[in-house]
Scaffold this motif. Structure first.
Motif, short mmCIF file in Angstrom:
data_model
loop_
_atom_site.label_atom_id
_atom_site.label_comp_id
_atom_site.label_asym_id
_atom_site.label_seq_id
_atom_site.Cartn_x
_atom_site.Cartn_y
_atom_site.Cartn_z
N ALA A 41 -36.75 -117.23 -24.88
CA ALA A 41 -38.01 -117.69 -25.45
C ALA A 41 -38.24 -117.17 -26.87
N CYS A 42 -37.18 -116.66 -27.54
CA CYS A 42 -37.46 -116.10 -28.88
C CYS A 42 -36.38 -116.41 -29.92
N ALA A 43 -35.16 -116.54 -29.56
CA ALA A 43 -34.04 -116.78 -30.50
C ALA A 43 -33.78 -115.60 -31.43
N THR A 44 -34.26 -114.40 -31.09
CA THR A 44 -33.99 -113.22 -31.94
C THR A 44 -32.81 -112.40 -31.41
N CYS A 45 -32.01 -113.02 -30.57
CA CYS A 45 -30.78 -112.38 -30.09
C CYS A 45 -29.56 -113.18 -30.56
N ALA A 58 -33.83 -120.24 -34.69
CA ALA A 58 -33.19 -119.06 -35.27
C ALA A 58 -33.46 -119.02 -36.77
N ASN A 59 -33.70 -117.83 -37.30
CA ASN A 59 -34.01 -117.69 -38.73
C ASN A 59 -32.77 -117.76 -39.61
N ALA A 60 -31.66 -117.28 -39.11
CA ALA A 60 -30.44 -117.28 -39.91
C ALA A 60 -29.74 -118.63 -39.80
N GLU A 61 -28.81 -118.87 -40.73
CA GLU A 61 -28.06 -120.13 -40.68
C GLU A 61 -27.34 -120.26 -39.34
N LEU A 62 -27.24 -121.49 -38.88
CA LEU A 62 -26.48 -121.73 -37.66
C LEU A 62 -25.03 -122.02 -38.03
N VAL A 74 -28.07 -101.65 -31.66
CA VAL A 74 -27.67 -102.54 -32.76
C VAL A 74 -28.96 -103.16 -33.31
N SER A 75 -29.38 -102.70 -34.48
CA SER A 75 -30.72 -103.07 -34.96
C SER A 75 -30.84 -104.55 -35.30
N GLY A 76 -29.73 -105.21 -35.60
CA GLY A 76 -29.79 -106.61 -35.98
C GLY A 76 -30.02 -107.57 -34.82
N VAL A 77 -29.96 -107.06 -33.60
CA VAL A 77 -30.27 -107.89 -32.43
C VAL A 77 -31.63 -107.43 -31.92
N VAL A 78 -32.64 -108.27 -32.11
CA VAL A 78 -34.03 -107.87 -31.85
C VAL A 78 -34.42 -108.13 -30.39
N ALA A 79 -34.11 -109.31 -29.90
CA ALA A 79 -34.36 -109.66 -28.49
C ALA A 79 -35.81 -109.47 -28.07
N ASP A 80 -36.71 -110.06 -28.83
CA ASP A 80 -38.15 -109.93 -28.58
C ASP A 80 -38.58 -110.30 -27.17
N CYS A 81 -37.95 -111.32 -26.59
CA CYS A 81 -38.44 -111.79 -25.28
C CYS A 81 -37.71 -111.12 -24.12
N GLY A 82 -36.81 -110.21 -24.43
CA GLY A 82 -36.14 -109.46 -23.36
C GLY A 82 -35.16 -110.29 -22.55
#
Ligand code: FES
Length: 106
Positions: A45-49, A75-79, A33-41
């Motif tokens: 520590a990243c908020a990209t999930c 998080a970059n997107a609206e909460l 799922v490309s929209g879930v990045v999960a940089d920090c695994g």
């Protein structure tokens, strides 16, 4: 094995079979799922999930830790009321068939 359905901002839906106990983030990653990045695994520590759960779904989830609460601010997107960091959500049998929305940006 529960199935989760990830709905991305462009309408793409991806269904993933996920063993109980894996995180929702891991399910998204396993399903590409490309929209879930999960940089920090999953180290919180990243908020990209960031994912959106419905208000009903949220009532079945473990409460947010203070750290998750703090990280969501990045998080970059609206909460939304159902915003959660998916690496913090373990998959359970009762989540079978849940549709989980993925934000348009991470
Ligand atoms: S994967 Fe980095 S906070 Fe969830």
């Amino acid at each position: 094995m529960p199935q989760l359905i990830f709905k991305e901002a462009d309408g793409t839906e991806t269904t993933v079979d996920v063993p109980v106990g894996k995180s929702v983030m891991e399910a998204a990653r396993d399903g590409n799922v490309s929209g879930v990045v999960a940089d920090c695994g999953g180290a919180l520590a990243c908020a990209t999930c960031h994912c959106y759960f419905t208000e009903e779904q949220v009532t079945h989830l473990p409460a947010k830790s203070e750290t998750e609460e703090d990280m969501l601010e990045f998080a970059n997107a609206e909460l939304r009321p159902g915003s959660r960091l998916s690496c913090q959500i373990p998959v359970t049998d009762e989540m079978d068939g849940w549709v989980i929305e993925v934000p348009d940006t991470q």
